[in-house]
Scaffold this motif. Structure first.
Motif, PDB file in Angstrom:
ATOM      1  N   MET A  55       2.341   7.062  -0.123  1.00  0.00           N
ATOM      2  CA  MET A  55       3.788   6.880  -0.249  1.00  0.00           C
ATOM      3  C   MET A  55       4.234   5.633   0.516  1.00  0.00           C
ATOM      4  N   LEU A  56       3.744   5.470   1.735  1.00  0.00           N
ATOM      5  CA  LEU A  56       4.113   4.310   2.538  1.00  0.00           C
ATOM      6  C   LEU A  56       3.537   3.029   1.947  1.00  0.00           C
TER       7      LEU A  56
ATOM      8  N   VAL B  49      10.509   7.335   5.160  1.00  0.00           N
ATOM      9  CA  VAL B  49      10.043   6.019   4.714  1.00  0.00           C
ATOM     10  C   VAL B  49      11.007   4.932   5.177  1.00  0.00           C
ATOM     11  N   ASN B  50      12.293   5.159   4.958  1.00  0.00           N
ATOM     12  CA  ASN B  50      13.285   4.150   5.320  1.00  0.00           C
ATOM     13  C   ASN B  50      13.328   3.911   6.825  1.00  0.00           C
TER      14      ASN B  50
ATOM     15  N   ALA C  44       5.731   2.023  -0.896  1.00  0.00           N
ATOM     16  CA  ALA C  44       7.020   1.511  -0.432  1.00  0.00           C
ATOM     17  C   ALA C  44       6.870   0.101   0.134  1.00  0.00           C
TER      18      ALA C  44
ATOM     19  N   LEU D  62       6.390   6.912  10.665  1.00  0.00           N
ATOM     20  CA  LEU D  62       6.896   7.718   9.550  1.00  0.00           C
ATOM     21  C   LEU D  62       6.626   9.203   9.786  1.00  0.00           C
TER      22      LEU D  62
ATOM     23  N   ILE E 107      12.397   6.135  -4.359  1.00  0.00           N
ATOM     24  CA  ILE E 107      11.224   6.580  -3.601  1.00  0.00           C
ATOM     25  C   ILE E 107      10.477   7.707  -4.304  1.00  0.00           C
TER      26      ILE E 107
ATOM     27  N   ALA F 190       1.326  10.958   2.455  1.00  0.00           N
ATOM     28  CA  ALA F 190       2.227  10.061   3.180  1.00  0.00           C
ATOM     29  C   ALA F 190       1.706   8.632   3.200  1.00  0.00           C
TER      30      ALA F 190
ATOM     31  N   TYR G  44       9.314  12.198  10.326  1.00  0.00           N
ATOM     32  CA  TYR G  44       9.372  13.268   9.330  1.00  0.00           C
ATOM     33  C   TYR G  44       9.190  14.634   9.991  1.00  0.00           C
TER      34      TYR G  44
END
Length: 222
Positions: free
Chosen positions: A56-57, A28-29, A60, A79, A45, A53, A83
């Protein structure tokens, strides 16, 4: 050892078998840094994880200034590619898992996985952690084209593991509802990627540590 009244114990992956938050946070970062956004701490997170995903993104990006669909579409492959190349840098089994696996194997129970994580990440991650060979079946979120809480992936997990009485462990509503929809009992783990109180998931039982799993199953009613 007291016998366990299940032929198969099924598990979700992220937040249930493995704490993958460190590697997910890194991905993510890495992605949001391409838009000049500062990194999140791993603990920040964790609440974003558990529904794939993309979600999640989205979470964020929402928490770091907002987004539009074009930005999301640009960042998601960044991402995922990062990953895929960094699956098991920080990811580890939850405490007590290995002992629980050994106990289940000694009791003659088959182990299986049904995750909403895509196979392109799931299979290599399990190999890199050294767990793949311990499981009789592994079904990913794209194995059948549908994911939990649809019961089809859990039914497929059971079928590929040889069939029999099954119980399923997970940490999100997708896991617990998926088990319910598949007609099997469920156990929620309180140490996973929860986005609310574990009791709200509606599982048949809750464990706070894998040390509790074998005694729970040995004393399961019926």
């Amino acid at each position: 050892m007291t016998s366990i009244p299940f032929d198969i114990v099924g598990f979700d992956l992220d937040g249930t078998l493995l704490d993958t938050s460190g590697d997910l946070a890194a991905a993510v970062n890495y992605a949001i840094a391409t838009d000049g956004r500062p990194p999140f701490a791993v603990d920040a997170i964790r609440p974003f994880v558990g529904k794939g995903a993309k979600v999640m993104l989205e979470r964020a990006l929402s928490a770091s200034g907002g987004y539009d669909e074009a930005l999301l579409a640009r960042m998601l492959p960044i991402l995922l590619d990062y990953y895929e190349q960094n699956l098991a840098i920080h990811s580890v089994p939850y405490p007590g898992l290995m002992a629980a696996i050994e106990g289940l194997e000694k009791a003659g129970v088959k182990l299986a996985i049904c995750t909403n994580k895509a196979e392109r990440f799931t299979i290599p991650l399990l190999h890199q952690i050294g767990l793949f060979e311990r499981f009789a079946s592994v079904v990913g979120g794209d194995t059948l084209g549908v994911a939990k809480p649809d019961p089809a992936p859990i039914h497929e997990m059971v079928k590929r593991a040889g069939g029999g009485r099954t119980i399923f462990l997970g940490d999100t509503i997708n896991d617990i509802a998926g088990a319910r929809n598949a007609g099997i009992p469920s156990v929620a783990v309180s140490f996973g990627f929860l986005d609310g109180a574990v009791e709200t998931l509606g599982a048949d039982a809750v464990i706070d540590h894998f040390d509790e799993l074998l005694p729970l199953l040995q004393n399961w009613p019926g």
